[in-house]
Design an enzyme around this catalytic site. Sequence first.
Site, PDB file in Angstrom:
ATOM      1  N   ARG A 386     -84.682-138.839  87.577  1.00 25.47           N
ATOM      2  CA  ARG A 386     -83.758-138.600  88.679  1.00 25.47           C
ATOM      3  C   ARG A 386     -84.427-137.755  89.760  1.00 25.47           C
ATOM      4  O   ARG A 386     -84.115-136.579  89.951  1.00 25.47           O
ATOM      5  CB  ARG A 386     -82.489-137.938  88.155  1.00 25.47           C
ATOM      6  N   ASP A 413     -90.186-135.755  81.633  1.00 24.96           N
ATOM      7  CA  ASP A 413     -90.088-136.462  80.358  1.00 24.96           C
ATOM      8  C   ASP A 413     -90.378-137.947  80.547  1.00 24.96           C
ATOM      9  O   ASP A 413     -89.472-138.774  80.618  1.00 24.96           O
ATOM     10  CB  ASP A 413     -88.693-136.262  79.761  1.00 24.96           C
ATOM     11  N   HIS A 446     -88.026-132.668  74.569  1.00 22.72           N
ATOM     12  CA  HIS A 446     -88.597-132.395  75.888  1.00 22.72           C
ATOM     13  C   HIS A 446     -88.417-130.929  76.252  1.00 22.72           C
ATOM     14  O   HIS A 446     -89.315-130.305  76.833  1.00 22.72           O
ATOM     15  CB  HIS A 446     -87.957-133.281  76.956  1.00 22.72           C
ATOM     16  N   ASP A 468     -82.673-130.640  86.181  1.00 18.69           N
ATOM     17  CA  ASP A 468     -82.824-131.202  87.519  1.00 18.69           C
ATOM     18  C   ASP A 468     -81.512-131.529  88.215  1.00 18.69           C
ATOM     19  O   ASP A 468     -81.501-131.777  89.422  1.00 18.69           O
ATOM     20  CB  ASP A 468     -83.712-132.456  87.483  1.00 18.69           C
ATOM     21  N   ASP A 469     -80.371-131.549  87.497  1.00 18.60           N
ATOM     22  CA  ASP A 469     -79.119-131.966  88.120  1.00 18.60           C
ATOM     23  C   ASP A 469     -78.187-130.798  88.416  1.00 18.60           C
ATOM     24  O   ASP A 469     -76.967-130.947  88.417  1.00 18.60           O
ATOM     25  CB  ASP A 469     -78.398-132.985  87.244  1.00 18.60           C
ATOM     26  N   ASP A 549     -78.905-127.025  72.914  1.00 26.60           N
ATOM     27  CA  ASP A 549     -78.180-125.821  73.288  1.00 26.60           C
ATOM     28  C   ASP A 549     -77.277-125.337  72.153  1.00 26.60           C
ATOM     29  O   ASP A 549     -77.120-124.128  71.941  1.00 26.60           O
ATOM     30  CB  ASP A 549     -77.387-126.029  74.576  1.00 26.60           C
TER      31      ASP A 549
END
Length: 859
Positions: A386, A413, A446, A468-469, A549
């Site tokens: 993305r 990744d 990753h 990244d988002d 997480d």
Amino acid sequence: MTYTATIRRTRPLECLILPSLLLLLTMGWSRVVMGTGVVGNFIKINITVVLPEGGNRTKTIDTDENSLKTFGITREELSSALIYTNANGEVSEVVMGERHIPLHLEPVRDSSYTSYSFGTVDGGFWSVSASNFTNITIHDLEDDETLEAVEVSLDWSLPPLAQPNPADVTLTSALLEAAIYLDNTTLVRQKVSGRVAIGKWVQMVPYAGVYLQVLNPHTHLTTLAAYFNTQDYFIDRELVHTLTNLMPGRLAFLTSYYDTSGRLGASSRDTLTSLGSFAARYLTFGDCWSWAWRVGGATLAEGLVTNPHGVMSHPPPLNLEVPVSPSPPSERLCESWPLSWNKRQHFCDMYDGYGDLCSCSAPFTLPANATGTGEELGVVVVAGSRARYLFRLLRQLLTQPGVALHQVLVSIDGGYEETIKLVDLLGLRWRVHNPEGKGSPRISRHMRFALYHGVQLLATNKFIILEDDLILAPDFYSYMQQTAVLLDKDPSLFAVSAYAHFSFRHTAHDPTRLYRVHSLPAYGWMVKRSFLEETLPKWPPVFVATDWDYWMGCGLVRRGRELVIPEVSRTSHAGLSGTHFSGFVTQKRFSNKPLSDDPNTRVNLTTVNREVYEIELKELLSRAKPLNISDPYNFTFPSEPGEVYAVCVKMHFQGDDKTFKVLADALKIWSQDPRDHHYGLWRLPYHRATLLIIATPYSKYSKNYLKQQCPVLSVNGALYAHMLDNYNDENYNFLRHSPLDFLTIMNLNLDSRAQFEHHLMEHSVSHDVTSGEANNETSSHISTLLGDKTVITSTLDEDKTVYTSTPGEDKTVYTSTPAEDKTIYTSTAEDRTVYPSTPPEEKTVYTSTLAEDKTEYTR
């Protein structure tokens, strides 16, 4: 954790005797008889105890056979049960269905032998404890082949110009097909085999939405290929954002499939109209729509086939042919850019959707890498395919004061060339990971790779981790710099997070306030180098399906330490495509969350001192007014300024969360799971009051802290079912044409409209222009009157310039990447605008015929 048995003899009450389960630990102690009645033979049983800090502890015990018979349980049932402790690690009973069996164990903590179990991809479990890692350090990972970066060679040469030959672009929009062809080359084609029945149901089919192809008119190469699932929430915003960031001069082709109107909001329609579309404002359910235009210039052609009767009809397909001719080679590159910008010239020639990064007149440039004030922090960004999301994040990050470019690492990744080249032209360090596994395991591995290389490459003591988002608040980096000192001074903390799950507009007001919580880090977090060095050797293998997480929030990683979070978040999740996210998830969980907007906010570090924090909580608890709630959905929660209220919810252990979820859902806050608590207590600034939610008896604050008795809320099955229903996407905006819409669409004058209305009156045809409803007779007359005028084609080439794009020798055929949720939704369509989903008795089975090239592209 080691347990010793406490002898409890039950006293008779009149004639009633309550038996106790006879349990003895086989740890070298002598056997002790518990309970009443005759003692039978002792048998060994392995029991599993769930610890308050997370994880399981398995112990071997002796129990009396007669005690098992008294309670009507078998050895196998007891062995397979999970025995839960309270927040203090105490066990008072075993709960098996409706049976509550007295069992008293006093814990002696020994965390090195505490086991933690995580699900695996094959449906099994991976169990591990700290004792498995006593002789492993981060240096043992140096020979791990999965941590080796992939070597990537980048070619920055410009692709050759295409032959200056005229070409034809054909756009197809139909009920179950969408395609864009350039001469004999298929740019994109999506076709579903099947049929959609005409009737009262609105059937939602897979892959519905808008398909976009953007071409470089000089090379005839595709610079952007995207699919927008317009059945999902917020996708219209992403569509508009993409279109408004295309490079001027590009050739853009857009075609719809099945339905585009459902989530297309008014503001998005206005933007599409401003970009040159005449049809965007009129789209309703089932219309076929195709549009071709030159970005920043005129519409080349646009077609619309209306579906006049909504679910009661199917429109004929639209085939829109657009002749294009070559563009002057002199307009290809930005002549005003410096010669040293050869990488940017290449990138902007090859890719699209980056706004002013590729602007010729006002290009985006990074600020000078001046040394800022405060501690220099390393930043690790995890990214994938993305690239446009990544540019949005990096632009926000790199323009914040104090960020050192040489301390930023982007981990990618997979060999996504567009992403790699973007990072490289920005002058940042990057590493490419060879993907491992699929779904959650791939993301987890990753993250491990990215953190490991951050430790190896960045010369800092603390690391910020970003995805990244994300959207960053203007004081994000300042917030991290200010809170970094907490990790040095307080060993009871393991991380600082920029995101708070319970931060909503009605529960978050003070950007200076911080909280201590037992939770997992998310959406922008910071840890010390020493934490990564102790954690990375424990990282789950690739066959573990648990999200990274959740693993980081378990006791094996936290080791009793807490997380610092802000009251008002410094990050927001904005991605609509990914493994765990969609527009509906974003709308449900993230659409009402505030973001700090003051770049100069100074946070209050004193309040999260462990002793100060405890004193303040005790003071709030001492004056809290307990609320008596039976149905949270029909209860008016008080919000008097300055007042403190308490709600006690039934929770014997952290996984016993049904009541909490219902309460949280009624309060319109995070209700997926009970994270971000402090020893089982949630502190919410509810409007202008303070609301304390206390897990009872799980929380240590459920006993002897409140001065008044607190009624315990326990929900029934109906309330829990109501909460689950709120996670179903039951609404779809069904828009329908009115009988006279075609007059407006075709821009016919008032006289024509009057003549048409008079014609309807003469034929005694009833209609309702306002509501858009018409009876069957009206429908038949309108079908006759419309004739072939349902197909609208617009050629608006005011500057008389016709653009073309001819195929090169080697073209990529793109196929759509559908959303993960393949549920076929249906909704009744009678007299309402928004209809709840109701699945029909018989489902239409669709098979997808995809293009040969399975290249994946994302929005």
